[in-house]
Write a protein that holds these residues in place. Structure first.
Motif, PDB file in Angstrom:
ATOM      1  N   VAL A 194     -10.600  -7.392   0.879  1.00 53.96           N
ATOM      2  CA  VAL A 194      -9.902  -6.510   1.799  1.00 53.96           C
ATOM      3  C   VAL A 194      -8.398  -6.752   1.645  1.00 53.96           C
ATOM      4  O   VAL A 194      -7.946  -7.875   1.445  1.00 53.96           O
ATOM      5  CB  VAL A 194     -10.348  -6.748   3.267  1.00 53.96           C
ATOM      6  CG1 VAL A 194      -9.974  -8.146   3.739  1.00 53.96           C
ATOM      7  CG2 VAL A 194      -9.731  -5.698   4.194  1.00 53.96           C
ATOM      8  N   GLY A 195      -7.652  -5.652   1.707  1.00 56.81           N
ATOM      9  CA  GLY A 195      -6.201  -5.754   1.570  1.00 56.81           C
ATOM     10  C   GLY A 195      -5.520  -4.632   2.318  1.00 56.81           C
ATOM     11  O   GLY A 195      -6.165  -3.719   2.843  1.00 56.81           O
ATOM     12  N   LYS A 196      -4.200  -4.689   2.380  1.00 59.13           N
ATOM     13  CA  LYS A 196      -3.418  -3.651   3.049  1.00 59.13           C
ATOM     14  C   LYS A 196      -2.375  -3.111   2.094  1.00 59.13           C
ATOM     15  O   LYS A 196      -1.739  -3.859   1.359  1.00 59.13           O
ATOM     16  CB  LYS A 196      -2.739  -4.211   4.303  1.00 59.13           C
ATOM     17  CG  LYS A 196      -3.719  -4.552   5.424  1.00 59.13           C
ATOM     18  CD  LYS A 196      -2.989  -5.009   6.671  1.00 59.13           C
ATOM     19  CE  LYS A 196      -3.981  -5.304   7.794  1.00 59.13           C
ATOM     20  NZ  LYS A 196      -3.301  -5.749   9.034  1.00 59.13           N
ATOM     21  N   LYS A 238       3.015   3.251   6.914  1.00 56.37           N
ATOM     22  CA  LYS A 238       2.177   2.387   7.719  1.00 56.37           C
ATOM     23  C   LYS A 238       1.140   1.704   6.831  1.00 56.37           C
ATOM     24  O   LYS A 238       0.711   2.245   5.816  1.00 56.37           O
ATOM     25  CB  LYS A 238       1.486   3.181   8.818  1.00 56.37           C
ATOM     26  CG  LYS A 238       2.446   3.761   9.856  1.00 56.37           C
ATOM     27  CD  LYS A 238       1.682   4.492  10.960  1.00 56.37           C
ATOM     28  CE  LYS A 238       2.644   5.050  12.006  1.00 56.37           C
ATOM     29  NZ  LYS A 238       1.913   5.764  13.079  1.00 56.37           N
ATOM     30  N   ASP A 239       0.731   0.491   7.233  1.00 56.62           N
ATOM     31  CA  ASP A 239      -0.270  -0.240   6.478  1.00 56.62           C
ATOM     32  C   ASP A 239      -1.634   0.434   6.595  1.00 56.62           C
ATOM     33  O   ASP A 239      -2.063   0.822   7.682  1.00 56.62           O
ATOM     34  CB  ASP A 239      -0.375  -1.676   6.982  1.00 56.62           C
ATOM     35  CG  ASP A 239       0.825  -2.513   6.557  1.00 56.62           C
ATOM     36  OD1 ASP A 239       1.083  -3.529   7.208  1.00 56.62           O
ATOM     37  OD2 ASP A 239       1.478  -2.140   5.565  1.00 56.62           O
ATOM     38  N   VAL A 240      -2.302   0.585   5.462  1.00 58.34           N
ATOM     39  CA  VAL A 240      -3.653   1.137   5.426  1.00 58.34           C
ATOM     40  C   VAL A 240      -4.577   0.072   4.853  1.00 58.34           C
ATOM     41  O   VAL A 240      -4.305  -0.484   3.784  1.00 58.34           O
ATOM     42  CB  VAL A 240      -3.714   2.411   4.544  1.00 58.34           C
ATOM     43  CG1 VAL A 240      -5.153   2.923   4.452  1.00 58.34           C
ATOM     44  CG2 VAL A 240      -2.803   3.491   5.105  1.00 58.34           C
ATOM     45  N   LEU A 264     -14.011   1.621  -3.968  1.00 58.96           N
ATOM     46  CA  LEU A 264     -12.866   1.426  -3.083  1.00 58.96           C
ATOM     47  C   LEU A 264     -13.098   2.243  -1.819  1.00 58.96           C
ATOM     48  O   LEU A 264     -13.520   3.397  -1.896  1.00 58.96           O
ATOM     49  CB  LEU A 264     -11.582   1.870  -3.785  1.00 58.96           C
ATOM     50  CG  LEU A 264     -10.251   1.404  -3.210  1.00 58.96           C
ATOM     51  CD1 LEU A 264     -10.103  -0.101  -3.377  1.00 58.96           C
ATOM     52  CD2 LEU A 264      -9.101   2.120  -3.906  1.00 58.96           C
ATOM     53  N   THR A 265     -12.797   1.653  -0.664  1.00 56.68           N
ATOM     54  CA  THR A 265     -13.030   2.326   0.612  1.00 56.68           C
ATOM     55  C   THR A 265     -11.796   2.176   1.494  1.00 56.68           C
ATOM     56  O   THR A 265     -11.242   1.077   1.609  1.00 56.68           O
ATOM     57  CB  THR A 265     -14.246   1.730   1.347  1.00 56.68           C
ATOM     58  OG1 THR A 265     -15.379   1.745   0.479  1.00 56.68           O
ATOM     59  CG2 THR A 265     -14.547   2.523   2.596  1.00 56.68           C
ATOM     60  N   ASP A 266     -11.340   3.308   2.067  1.00 60.30           N
ATOM     61  CA  ASP A 266     -10.321   3.223   3.119  1.00 60.30           C
ATOM     62  C   ASP A 266     -10.626   4.271   4.186  1.00 60.30           C
ATOM     63  O   ASP A 266     -11.521   5.101   4.039  1.00 60.30           O
ATOM     64  CB  ASP A 266      -8.902   3.336   2.562  1.00 60.30           C
ATOM     65  CG  ASP A 266      -8.514   4.754   2.155  1.00 60.30           C
ATOM     66  OD1 ASP A 266      -9.209   5.709   2.529  1.00 60.30           O
ATOM     67  OD2 ASP A 266      -7.505   4.911   1.454  1.00 60.30           O
ATOM     68  N   VAL A 317      -0.356  -4.545  -3.541  1.00 57.21           N
ATOM     69  CA  VAL A 317      -1.367  -4.920  -2.557  1.00 57.21           C
ATOM     70  C   VAL A 317      -1.895  -6.316  -2.878  1.00 57.21           C
ATOM     71  O   VAL A 317      -2.040  -6.691  -4.043  1.00 57.21           O
ATOM     72  CB  VAL A 317      -2.530  -3.884  -2.526  1.00 57.21           C
ATOM     73  CG1 VAL A 317      -3.200  -3.790  -3.875  1.00 57.21           C
ATOM     74  CG2 VAL A 317      -3.542  -4.236  -1.438  1.00 57.21           C
ATOM     75  N   LYS A 318      -2.156  -7.085  -1.813  1.00 58.44           N
ATOM     76  CA  LYS A 318      -2.800  -8.393  -1.923  1.00 58.44           C
ATOM     77  C   LYS A 318      -4.179  -8.287  -1.266  1.00 58.44           C
ATOM     78  O   LYS A 318      -4.299  -7.817  -0.134  1.00 58.44           O
ATOM     79  CB  LYS A 318      -1.969  -9.472  -1.233  1.00 58.44           C
ATOM     80  CG  LYS A 318      -0.628  -9.748  -1.880  1.00 58.44           C
ATOM     81  CD  LYS A 318       0.069 -10.938  -1.217  1.00 58.44           C
ATOM     82  CE  LYS A 318       0.381 -10.648   0.228  1.00 58.44           C
ATOM     83  NZ  LYS A 318       1.104 -11.785   0.862  1.00 58.44           N
ATOM     84  N   PHE A 319      -5.213  -8.734  -1.985  1.00 55.60           N
ATOM     85  CA  PHE A 319      -6.570  -8.712  -1.451  1.00 55.60           C
ATOM     86  C   PHE A 319      -7.005 -10.132  -1.054  1.00 55.60           C
ATOM     87  O   PHE A 319      -6.688 -11.108  -1.745  1.00 55.60           O
ATOM     88  CB  PHE A 319      -7.552  -8.170  -2.491  1.00 55.60           C
ATOM     89  CG  PHE A 319      -7.478  -6.680  -2.699  1.00 55.60           C
ATOM     90  CD1 PHE A 319      -8.073  -5.809  -1.804  1.00 55.60           C
ATOM     91  CD2 PHE A 319      -6.803  -6.152  -3.790  1.00 55.60           C
ATOM     92  CE1 PHE A 319      -8.013  -4.438  -2.000  1.00 55.60           C
ATOM     93  CE2 PHE A 319      -6.727  -4.782  -4.001  1.00 55.60           C
ATOM     94  CZ  PHE A 319      -7.333  -3.928  -3.090  1.00 55.60           C
TER      95      PHE A 319
END
Length: 351
Positions: free
Chosen positions: A38-40, A47-49, A66-68, A125-127
């Protein structure tokens, strides 16, 4: 206790302390990136997603999704895990442009980070792992991977090029090569990107030089029929290399400077009138030939989107038209030809 015993105990204590300092339980390595992460990432509205990445290794073949909260679940394509490098592509339904991801899996800290890129823009992005893997260790700031500038291997390039005359004059004596002036030409190339920052290319150029209308210069060879309406044709091909260093200067800039060099062959002739007219004869030999051509210079690309880059380039072109056996008096008659090439065009990525 003897002096030797005390020295022995001190040595053991020092060695033990050194071992404690050097031993780092975080040095244990996670097996691979298989699992859920999970990452943002910053969305269009800044805005962060939150995004979730699921990776699975099935008999040596990697599959991922990939899921958002806005796109739902998207199946990824071209999933590649090579060493610690991870890359994939995806194109959500209704979105006209594909997106790419290039990242690094850090097995020491069991962390995954990378960059999403689409249409020339990128998001880092960092996961963080939420399932799978062997260990989880303390967080450290990951190194941002290099931005992908060319998301393809082959590209087509077309340009207009202003060839500014470059004259080498000795003692204010103008020979025929020093009587030329700036002329607009064009060229086209096929590019092969060996790496994102390095490419080979093959180029054909349709070029030449017009002649000055200065009577003091152009009037030196009345017996040859050379005038301001004459034309020096310089058509040829070249094979070259370009090395890009935009990521070294600024990963966020759309400018991508490069250095370039090429070598090839030029077919040239000096025409009395416009291109294709009668060739000028000097000392019983037509002023024409096929010779080596070299070029060196620099330029920059500007990203319009992931497939299209504008290009501006300045190169020195050197045509070895001189032959001191056929035309011995090179200072007064005929020598090598130099131009500055100022080009503007575009490269379109194919695949």
């Amino acid at each position: 206790m003897s002096q030797d015993h005390r020295r022995g105990i001190v040595s053991v204590v020092l060695l033990a302390a050194l071992a404690v300092m050097l031993w780092n339980p975080a040095a244990s390595l996670a097996a691979d990136p298989e699992g859920e992460w999970v990452g943002k990432v910053k969305g269009p509205d800044k805005k962060d997603v939150e995004v979730k990445l699921a990776m699975k290794n099935e008999a040596g073949t990697w599959k991922a999704s990939l899921t958002d909260q806005t796109l739902g679940e998207v199946t990824l394509t071209d999933v590649k895990v090579t060493g610690n490098s991870i890359s994939f592509k995806f194109q959500p339904e209704g979105v006209p442009y594909p997106a790419t991801f290039a990242g690094i899996f850090d097995p020491e800290h069991d962390r995954l980070s990378g960059t999403f890129a689409v249409r020339g823009s990128s998001r880092f992005v960092k996961f963080k792992r939420i399932s799978g893997g062997d260990i989880v260790v303390k967080e450290e700031e990951p190194k941002e991977p290099a931005r992908i500038r060319h998301g393809y291997k082959f590209g087509l390039n077309g340009r207009l090029s202003q060839w500014a005359a470059l004259h080498v004059v000795k003692d204010e004596v103008y020979n025929i090569n020093a009587a030329t002036k700036s002329t607009l030409n064009y060229d086209g190339a096929v590019k092969l990107y060996i790496q994102d920052g390095f490419c080979l290319y093959g180029r054909y150029y349709h070029g030449g030089q017009d002649f000055t209308d200065d009577p003091a210069v152009i009037g030196q060879w009345p017996e040859l029929g050379i005038s301001s309406g004459s034309y020096l044709k310089l058509d040829g091909w070249e094979v070259g290399v370009s090395g890009f260093f935009g990521n070294k200067l600024s990963k966020t800039s759309n400018f991508n400077p490069y250095l370039t060099a090429a070598a090839g062959q030029v077919s040239w002739e000096l025409d009395r009138g416009s291109r294709g007219s009668d060739v000028v004869v000097l000392e019983r030999n037509a002023l024409e030939g096929t010779d080596l051509a070299l070029s060196f210079g620099l330029g920059t690309e500007y990203d319009i989107n992931q497939q299209l880059q504008l290009e501006f380039e300045v190169v020195w072109r050197y045509f070895l038209t001189e032959d001191d056996t056929v035309w011995p008096d090179v200072d007064n008659n005929w020598s090598n030809t130099h131009v500055w090439g100022l080009s503007f065009g575009a490269t379109y990525g194919l695949f």
